[in-house]
Design a protein around this motif. Structure first.
Motif, PDB file in Angstrom:
ATOM      1  N   GLY A  39      11.026 -20.861  32.062  1.00 58.17           N
ATOM      2  CA  GLY A  39      12.220 -20.962  31.925  1.00 58.17           C
ATOM      3  C   GLY A  39      12.801 -22.427  32.679  1.00 58.17           C
ATOM      4  O   GLY A  39      12.219 -22.974  33.496  1.00 58.17           O
ATOM      5  N   HIS A  40      13.676 -23.056  32.193  1.00 57.20           N
ATOM      6  CA  HIS A  40      14.516 -24.224  33.008  1.00 57.20           C
ATOM      7  C   HIS A  40      16.065 -23.911  33.151  1.00 57.20           C
ATOM      8  O   HIS A  40      16.517 -22.927  32.245  1.00 57.20           O
TER       9      HIS A  40
ATOM     10  N   CYS B 108      17.185 -29.173  36.965  1.00 59.16           N
ATOM     11  CA  CYS B 108      16.549 -28.052  36.822  1.00 59.16           C
ATOM     12  C   CYS B 108      16.391 -27.223  38.038  1.00 59.16           C
ATOM     13  O   CYS B 108      15.848 -27.771  38.790  1.00 59.16           O
TER      14      CYS B 108
ATOM     15  N   PHE C 183      14.577 -24.961  38.889  1.00 64.53           N
ATOM     16  CA  PHE C 183      13.244 -24.521  39.177  1.00 64.53           C
ATOM     17  C   PHE C 183      12.287 -25.724  39.603  1.00 64.53           C
ATOM     18  O   PHE C 183      11.420 -25.423  40.188  1.00 64.53           O
ATOM     19  N   HIS C 184      12.677 -26.721  38.897  1.00 61.35           N
ATOM     20  CA  HIS C 184      11.747 -27.778  39.033  1.00 61.35           C
ATOM     21  C   HIS C 184      12.556 -29.253  39.661  1.00 61.35           C
ATOM     22  O   HIS C 184      11.894 -30.308  39.587  1.00 61.35           O
TER      23      HIS C 184
ATOM     24  N   MET D   7      12.878 -32.950  38.156  1.00 63.56           N
ATOM     25  CA  MET D   7      13.313 -32.659  36.551  1.00 63.56           C
ATOM     26  C   MET D   7      14.812 -32.815  36.944  1.00 63.56           C
ATOM     27  O   MET D   7      15.684 -31.867  37.220  1.00 63.56           O
TER      28      MET D   7
HETATM   29 CU    CU Z   1      12.390 -26.657  35.022  1.00 62.55          CU
END
Ligand code: CU
Length: 141
Positions: free
Chosen positions: A88-89, A124, A126-127, A131
């Motif tokens: 997921g993003h 994002c 998560f990243h 990202m």
């Molecule tokens: Cu991401």
């Protein structure tokens, strides 16, 4: 003397047309912008094993710079091209109060009016920080 006068009028007309053209280029409009997630390095790609070992998986947005005009109605169509269950993003744009989840293999739509001019980072959750990108809103005046 008459010839010179005509030349001034012509120059004035060209200048006016140029200004009108510039104004038209910055008129507020609906902007549909298509964004996709990109995978620079994934554990699913054997050729990138060394990169993932060193940096972890690396993702991005393409395009990563979005330029609109102040007052535009912006419609972002964002595709997450990753298909794994843990891939997921989010599309998170704090300057405009946007935090949209992008489930694997989904297309999400984010729309807003770009009423504030400036440069607004997005990422994002998560990243981050890799990202990420920027929304550039050109001032209307
Ligand atoms: Cu991401």
């Amino acid at each position: 003397m008459r010839k010179l006068h005509f030349r001034f009028m012509l120059a004035g007309a060209v200048l006016a047309a140029g200004l009108l053209g510039a104004t038209a280029a910055f008129a507020a409009t609906t902007r549909n912008i298509y964004i996709q997630t990109v995978t620079w390095a994934s554990k699913d790609n054997p050729a990138q094993r060394r990169v993932v070992a060193k940096f972890g998986e690396v993702y991005g947005f393409a395009p990563s710079t979005i330029t609109v005009n102040q007052g535009d109605h912006v419609v972002l169509h964002i595709r997450n091209l990753e298909g794994g269950g843990d891939d997921g993003h989010t599309f998170t744009l704090p300057g405009y109060g946007i935090n949209k989840s992008l489930p694997p293999l989904s297309t999400e739509t984010v729309s807003f009016t770009a009423d504030k001019a400036g440069v607004f980072p997005f990422h994002c959750e998560f990243h981050k920080p890799w990202m990420s990108g920027e929304l550039v809103v050109r001032p209307s005046k």
